[in-house]
Scaffold this motif. Structure first.
Motif, PDB file in Angstrom:
ATOM      1  N   CYS A   1      79.504  93.743   7.131  1.00  0.00           N
ATOM      2  CA  CYS A   1      80.246  92.490   7.189  1.00  0.00           C
ATOM      3  C   CYS A   1      79.346  91.382   6.642  1.00  0.00           C
ATOM      4  O   CYS A   1      78.135  91.556   6.506  1.00  0.00           O
ATOM      5  CB  CYS A   1      80.673  92.180   8.619  1.00  0.00           C
ATOM      6  N   ILE A   2      79.944  90.258   6.348  1.00  0.00           N
ATOM      7  CA  ILE A   2      79.208  89.176   5.690  1.00  0.00           C
ATOM      8  C   ILE A   2      78.035  88.702   6.560  1.00  0.00           C
ATOM      9  O   ILE A   2      76.955  88.417   6.056  1.00  0.00           O
ATOM     10  CB  ILE A   2      80.158  88.007   5.320  1.00  0.00           C
ATOM     11  N   ASP A   3      78.224  88.672   7.880  1.00  0.00           N
ATOM     12  CA  ASP A   3      77.161  88.214   8.775  1.00  0.00           C
ATOM     13  C   ASP A   3      75.943  89.140   8.730  1.00  0.00           C
ATOM     14  O   ASP A   3      74.810  88.685   8.623  1.00  0.00           O
ATOM     15  CB  ASP A   3      77.673  88.123  10.217  1.00  0.00           C
ATOM     16  N   ASP A   4      76.196  90.448   8.815  1.00  0.00           N
ATOM     17  CA  ASP A   4      75.092  91.397   8.793  1.00  0.00           C
ATOM     18  C   ASP A   4      74.454  91.459   7.416  1.00  0.00           C
ATOM     19  O   ASP A   4      73.229  91.617   7.288  1.00  0.00           O
ATOM     20  CB  ASP A   4      75.568  92.773   9.235  1.00  0.00           C
ATOM     21  N   ALA A   5      75.258  91.358   6.372  1.00  0.00           N
ATOM     22  CA  ALA A   5      74.716  91.374   5.014  1.00  0.00           C
ATOM     23  C   ALA A   5      73.750  90.206   4.842  1.00  0.00           C
ATOM     24  O   ALA A   5      72.678  90.354   4.237  1.00  0.00           O
ATOM     25  CB  ALA A   5      75.840  91.299   3.981  1.00  0.00           C
ATOM     26  N   ARG A   6      74.103  89.039   5.380  1.00  0.00           N
ATOM     27  CA  ARG A   6      73.243  87.858   5.259  1.00  0.00           C
ATOM     28  C   ARG A   6      71.973  88.039   6.085  1.00  0.00           C
ATOM     29  O   ARG A   6      70.887  87.696   5.660  1.00  0.00           O
ATOM     30  CB  ARG A   6      73.987  86.618   5.743  1.00  0.00           C
ATOM     31  N   ARG A   7      72.141  88.587   7.294  1.00  0.00           N
ATOM     32  CA  ARG A   7      71.002  88.725   8.185  1.00  0.00           C
ATOM     33  C   ARG A   7      69.984  89.736   7.644  1.00  0.00           C
ATOM     34  O   ARG A   7      68.792  89.569   7.790  1.00  0.00           O
ATOM     35  CB  ARG A   7      71.490  89.170   9.566  1.00  0.00           C
ATOM     36  N   LEU A   8      70.484  90.790   7.027  1.00  0.00           N
ATOM     37  CA  LEU A   8      69.586  91.871   6.587  1.00  0.00           C
ATOM     38  C   LEU A   8      69.030  91.639   5.195  1.00  0.00           C
ATOM     39  O   LEU A   8      68.204  92.411   4.748  1.00  0.00           O
ATOM     40  CB  LEU A   8      70.339  93.208   6.619  1.00  0.00           C
TER      41      LEU A   8
END
Ligand SMILES: [Zn+2]
Length: 122
Positions: free
Chosen positions: A114-121
């Motif tokens: 998801c966009i949140d995890d993609a940004r975090r990782l």
């Protein structure tokens, strides 16, 4: 939860796969012919342009190889996404298990996160 229209994404993925396979095949043909071609050109000229020509040829080849690697990576991701459509796990974030937004999937149909995890990782 909104049901994701997987048929639509399957079409997107398959279209992108075809496009990339064409691009990879094109690059392979180009690279196969380019060494001979370049050598022929170089021997036919005076000394003045040799260094510049060689530098340009090397640069072009590196660019092509970079694109080829990227295409191969994306192809692997597309294959994995198509398998996820088959087994019903498509469109679910691999980290948090929440659905990946349809908007994000339209932009990157092979997205695993998801966009949140993609940004975090990142
Ligand atoms: Zn997530």
């Amino acid at each position: 939860m909104t049901t994701i229209e997987t048929d639509e994404f399957r079409k997107l993925l398959e279209a992108e796969r075809t496009r990339l396979l064409d691009a990879v095949a094109f690059l392979e043909r180009e690279n196969a012919g380019s060494l001979v071609e370049e050598r022929g050109e170089l021997t036919g000229r005076g000394d003045n342009n040799h260094l510049a020509d060689m530098a340009t040829a090397t640069y072009d080849r590196e660019l092509d190889e970079g694109l080829g690697d990227g295409a191969q990576y994306t192809l692997d991701e597309i294959e994995a996404a198509l398998r996820r459509i088959e087994d019903g796990s498509y469109g679910v974030c691999e980290v948090c298990g929440k659905p990946i937004g349809a908007e994000r999937l339209s932009a990157i149909p092979w997205a695993r996160l998801c966009i949140d995890d993609a940004r975090r990782l990142r």
